[in-house]
Scaffold this motif. Structure first.
Motif, PDB file in Angstrom:
ATOM      1  N   SER A 193       0.852  -1.189   0.000  1.00 31.88           N
ATOM      2  CA  SER A 193       0.000   0.000   0.000  1.00 31.88           C
ATOM      3  C   SER A 193       0.887   1.238   0.000  1.00 31.88           C
ATOM      4  O   SER A 193       2.092   1.153   0.284  1.00 31.88           O
ATOM      5  N   ARG A 194       0.310   2.380  -0.317  1.00 29.75           N
ATOM      6  CA  ARG A 194       1.084   3.627  -0.306  1.00 29.75           C
ATOM      7  C   ARG A 194       1.639   3.894   1.086  1.00 29.75           C
ATOM      8  O   ARG A 194       2.770   4.345   1.237  1.00 29.75           O
ATOM      9  N   ALA A 195       0.842   3.624   2.093  1.00 31.27           N
ATOM     10  CA  ALA A 195       1.288   3.861   3.476  1.00 31.27           C
ATOM     11  C   ALA A 195       2.496   2.968   3.803  1.00 31.27           C
ATOM     12  O   ALA A 195       3.453   3.406   4.444  1.00 31.27           O
ATOM     13  N   GLN A 196       2.454   1.721   3.346  1.00 28.63           N
ATOM     14  CA  GLN A 196       3.588   0.809   3.593  1.00 28.63           C
ATOM     15  C   GLN A 196       4.849   1.293   2.873  1.00 28.63           C
ATOM     16  O   GLN A 196       5.945   1.245   3.426  1.00 28.63           O
ATOM     17  N   LEU A 204       5.545   4.387   2.034  1.00 29.40           N
ATOM     18  CA  LEU A 204       6.026   5.572   2.761  1.00 29.40           C
ATOM     19  C   LEU A 204       6.854   5.156   3.964  1.00 29.40           C
ATOM     20  O   LEU A 204       7.930   5.671   4.218  1.00 29.40           O
ATOM     21  N   ASN A 205       6.318   4.211   4.683  1.00 27.56           N
ATOM     22  CA  ASN A 205       6.962   3.749   5.903  1.00 27.56           C
ATOM     23  C   ASN A 205       8.327   3.120   5.643  1.00 27.56           C
ATOM     24  O   ASN A 205       9.302   3.411   6.317  1.00 27.56           O
ATOM     25  N   GLU A 234       2.394  13.239   2.196  1.00 27.18           N
ATOM     26  CA  GLU A 234       1.081  12.736   1.822  1.00 27.18           C
ATOM     27  C   GLU A 234       1.240  11.512   0.931  1.00 27.18           C
ATOM     28  O   GLU A 234       2.238  11.363   0.239  1.00 27.18           O
ATOM     29  N   GLU A 235       0.203  10.677   0.943  1.00 29.43           N
ATOM     30  CA  GLU A 235       0.307   9.418   0.198  1.00 29.43           C
ATOM     31  C   GLU A 235       0.437   9.631  -1.312  1.00 29.43           C
ATOM     32  O   GLU A 235       1.044   8.825  -1.994  1.00 29.43           O
ATOM     33  N   ARG A 236      -0.117  10.751  -1.806  1.00 28.41           N
ATOM     34  CA  ARG A 236      -0.027  10.954  -3.262  1.00 28.41           C
ATOM     35  C   ARG A 236       1.417  11.195  -3.713  1.00 28.41           C
ATOM     36  O   ARG A 236       1.743  11.060  -4.890  1.00 28.41           O
ATOM     37  N   VAL A 289       3.769   9.282  -3.127  1.00 28.95           N
ATOM     38  CA  VAL A 289       4.216   7.965  -3.595  1.00 28.95           C
ATOM     39  C   VAL A 289       3.927   7.833  -5.090  1.00 28.95           C
ATOM     40  O   VAL A 289       4.791   7.399  -5.858  1.00 28.95           O
ATOM     41  N   ASP A 290       2.734   8.248  -5.503  1.00 26.07           N
ATOM     42  CA  ASP A 290       2.351   8.134  -6.916  1.00 26.07           C
ATOM     43  C   ASP A 290       3.290   8.938  -7.812  1.00 26.07           C
ATOM     44  O   ASP A 290       3.645   8.504  -8.902  1.00 26.07           O
ATOM     45  N   GLY A 337      -2.524  -0.630  -4.112  1.00 22.91           N
ATOM     46  CA  GLY A 337      -1.193  -0.017  -4.132  1.00 22.91           C
ATOM     47  C   GLY A 337      -0.391  -0.465  -5.319  1.00 22.91           C
ATOM     48  O   GLY A 337      -0.870  -0.448  -6.444  1.00 22.91           O
TER      49      GLY A 337
END
Ligand code: CA
Length: 227
Positions: free
Chosen positions: A175-178, A180-181, A191-193, A195-196, A222
């Motif tokens: 996922s995007r959160a993963q 990021l982490n 912010e998660e975007r 990542v994109d 993701g």
């Protein structure tokens, strides 16, 4: 590969002192004295950390910190603010603008470098030395090189870490959160975007060697790296 620290400070004596300490500690010092030269350094040299003075000509460190946080190319770079003001109120304003840490002037070089090191450690997840090779795509952590079909693929530091993470965790959906982490480290201001944006850049870079298909979008979940 030594980390690059961008110093944004208009007072030549303090800029010199900061650059001296950073170089002595084995990092590369990049210098800027205003907003314009700061952006130029960022575009040309992609720093790993920004030391940002509060009082700058024609702008404030606070406004610049907000700009850095909202721009995809700089949103993941940690910022340490240099300030002569020690008041609680100013610090809170700074943290709200996306500053990660503070140094109050006059500072002790030893404290400054301890904070710089701590920040770089927190924001640069360790990458082991073994090269990775998947489906003709080769990544060497030591030389910081990525190659495929005989072509060198130029990647920014974030795209490199992202690709490294994918290649060491194949066939899994992240996922995007993963991401990021794992790739950015635990930071509150991204912010998660974001990542994109970096995925897009990574795909574009891999496209030249015909390897962009390895990074797959998994709708609603993701991304996955799959050979
Ligand atoms: Ca200043």
């Amino acid at each position: 590969m030594s980390a690059k620290v961008l110093i944004v400070e208009d007072e030549p004596a303090i800029q010199e002192l900061l650059a001296f300490n950073i170089t002595q500690a084995g990092f590369r010092a990049l210098r800027a004295e205003d907003e314009k030269s700061a952006w130029l350094q960022i575009r040309q040299n992609s720093p790993d950390l920004i030391l940002l003075d509060w009082m700058l000509p024609n702008t404030s460190g606070l406004l610049l910190a907000k700009q850095f946080r909202s721009d995809a190319s700089t949103s993941s770079i940690p910022i340490i603010m240099l300030t002569a003001r020690g008041e609680e109120h100013d610090k809170i304003l700074g943290f709200e603008s996306g500053v990660d840490d503070y140094i109050t002037k006059p500072f002790s070089p030893r404290e400054l470098m301890a904070r710089v090191r701590a920040m770089l450690r927190r924001h640069t997840p360790a990458i082991p030395d073994e090269p990775l090779a998947i489906d003709g795509l080769e990544l060497s952590p030591i030389s910081h090189r990525v190659r495929a079909s005989g072509i060198n693929i130029e990647l920014g530091p974030t795209e490199f870490r992202l690709l490294y993470f994918f290649m060491s965790h194949v066939e899994r959906v992240h996922s995007r959160a993963q991401l990021l982490n794992h790739v950015w480290g635990t930071q509150a201001f991204i912010e998660e975007r974001t990542v994109d944006v970096h995925i897009r850049r990574l795909r574009k870079a891999l496209e030249a060697a015909g390897k962009d298909h390895l990074i797959q979008t998994v709708r609603g979940s993701g991304y996955r790296f799959s050979a």
